[in-house]
Design a protein around this motif. Structure first.
Motif, mmCIF file in Angstrom:
data_model
loop_
_atom_site.group_PDB
_atom_site.id
_atom_site.type_symbol
_atom_site.label_atom_id
_atom_site.label_comp_id
_atom_site.label_asym_id
_atom_site.label_seq_id
_atom_site.Cartn_x
_atom_site.Cartn_y
_atom_site.Cartn_z
ATOM 1 N N UNK A 1 29.041 40.095 8.755
ATOM 2 C CA UNK A 1 30.265 39.384 9.125
ATOM 3 C C UNK A 1 31.479 40.073 8.526
ATOM 4 N N UNK A 2 32.603 39.954 9.204
ATOM 5 C CA UNK A 2 33.858 40.438 8.643
ATOM 6 C C UNK A 2 34.281 39.581 7.442
ATOM 7 N N UNK A 3 33.641 38.438 7.270
ATOM 8 C CA UNK A 3 33.871 37.575 6.110
ATOM 9 C C UNK A 3 33.717 38.366 4.806
ATOM 10 N N UNK A 4 32.852 39.374 4.800
ATOM 11 C CA UNK A 4 32.539 40.119 3.585
ATOM 12 C C UNK A 4 33.471 41.301 3.320
ATOM 13 N N UNK A 5 34.429 41.508 4.167
ATOM 14 C CA UNK A 5 35.355 42.636 3.990
ATOM 15 C C UNK A 5 36.081 42.513 2.656
ATOM 16 N N UNK A 6 36.023 43.586 1.884
ATOM 17 C CA UNK A 6 36.699 43.624 0.588
ATOM 18 C C UNK A 6 35.927 42.997 -0.557
ATOM 19 N N UNK A 7 34.759 42.428 -0.287
ATOM 20 C CA UNK A 7 33.959 41.801 -1.342
ATOM 21 C C UNK A 7 33.007 42.815 -1.965
ATOM 22 N N UNK B 1 30.051 30.463 8.977
ATOM 23 C CA UNK B 1 30.830 30.702 10.188
ATOM 24 C C UNK B 1 32.099 29.853 10.237
ATOM 25 N N UNK B 2 32.249 28.905 9.314
ATOM 26 C CA UNK B 2 33.489 28.135 9.257
ATOM 27 C C UNK B 2 34.666 29.046 8.925
ATOM 28 N N UNK B 3 34.409 30.105 8.124
ATOM 29 C CA UNK B 3 35.473 31.004 7.700
ATOM 30 C C UNK B 3 35.647 32.177 8.661
ATOM 31 N N UNK B 4 34.557 32.770 9.078
ATOM 32 C CA UNK B 4 34.574 33.919 9.996
ATOM 33 C C UNK B 4 33.309 33.859 10.837
ATOM 34 N N UNK B 5 33.376 34.269 12.096
ATOM 35 C CA UNK B 5 32.162 34.297 12.908
ATOM 36 C C UNK B 5 31.158 35.292 12.329
ATOM 37 N N UNK B 6 29.904 34.988 12.486
ATOM 38 C CA UNK B 6 28.848 35.882 12.026
ATOM 39 C C UNK B 6 28.449 36.807 13.164
ATOM 40 N N UNK C 1 21.953 26.002 8.599
ATOM 41 C CA UNK C 1 22.805 25.713 7.440
ATOM 42 C C UNK C 1 23.760 26.867 7.168
ATOM 43 N N UNK C 2 23.248 28.092 7.141
ATOM 44 C CA UNK C 2 24.097 29.241 6.858
ATOM 45 C C UNK C 2 25.107 29.490 7.973
ATOM 46 N N UNK C 3 24.679 29.336 9.198
ATOM 47 C CA UNK C 3 25.597 29.521 10.320
ATOM 48 C C UNK C 3 26.741 28.521 10.231
ATOM 49 N N UNK C 4 26.417 27.260 10.001
ATOM 50 C CA UNK C 4 27.452 26.230 9.929
ATOM 51 C C UNK C 4 28.380 26.440 8.738
ATOM 52 N N UNK D 1 28.389 34.387 -2.002
ATOM 53 C CA UNK D 1 28.911 33.646 -0.850
ATOM 54 C C UNK D 1 27.773 33.087 -0.002
ATOM 55 N N UNK D 2 26.716 33.866 0.169
ATOM 56 C CA UNK D 2 25.559 33.410 0.947
ATOM 57 C C UNK D 2 24.720 32.425 0.130
ATOM 58 N N UNK D 3 24.600 32.665 -1.153
ATOM 59 C CA UNK D 3 23.767 31.847 -2.044
ATOM 60 C C UNK D 3 24.334 30.438 -2.243
#
Length: 86
Positions: A38-44, A15-20, A9-12, A52-54
């Motif tokens: 993940x680079x998804x979290x850059x600047x957060x 990972x839609x926004x940025x690869x994990x 679930x979390x991967x799908x 975002x994970x929750x």
């Protein structure tokens, strides 16, 4: 909910926004531990990373499939720094 299901679930979802770079899901009884890099979290902020994970897991809390959750979310740079200090 099983750890494999959560990992999928979390991967799908994330990972839609940025690869994990890394996703580890472990379970101790009814407590779930998640480490995600993940680079998804850059600047957060730390809180925004956790939100975002929750978010994709909200329905599973409502259905009482998840009781307790610990989230550790890092950018690749934060993860590397943490591993060097450990």
């Amino acid at each position: 909910m099983m750890t494999d299901d959560l990992q999928t679930l979390l991967t799908e979802t994330l990972a839609q926004e940025q690869p994990l770079d890394l996703l580890q899901v472990t379970q101790e009884g009814s407590h779930i531990h998640i480490v995600v890099v993940s680079t998804l979290f850059t600047g957060m902020t730390r809180v925004k990373k956790q939100q975002t994970v929750y978010q994709p897991l909200l329905a599973h809390f409502a259905e009482k499939q998840i009781h307790a959750l610990t989230i550790h979310a890092f950018t690749p740079q934060e993860w590397q720094r943490r591993r060097l200090l450990a």
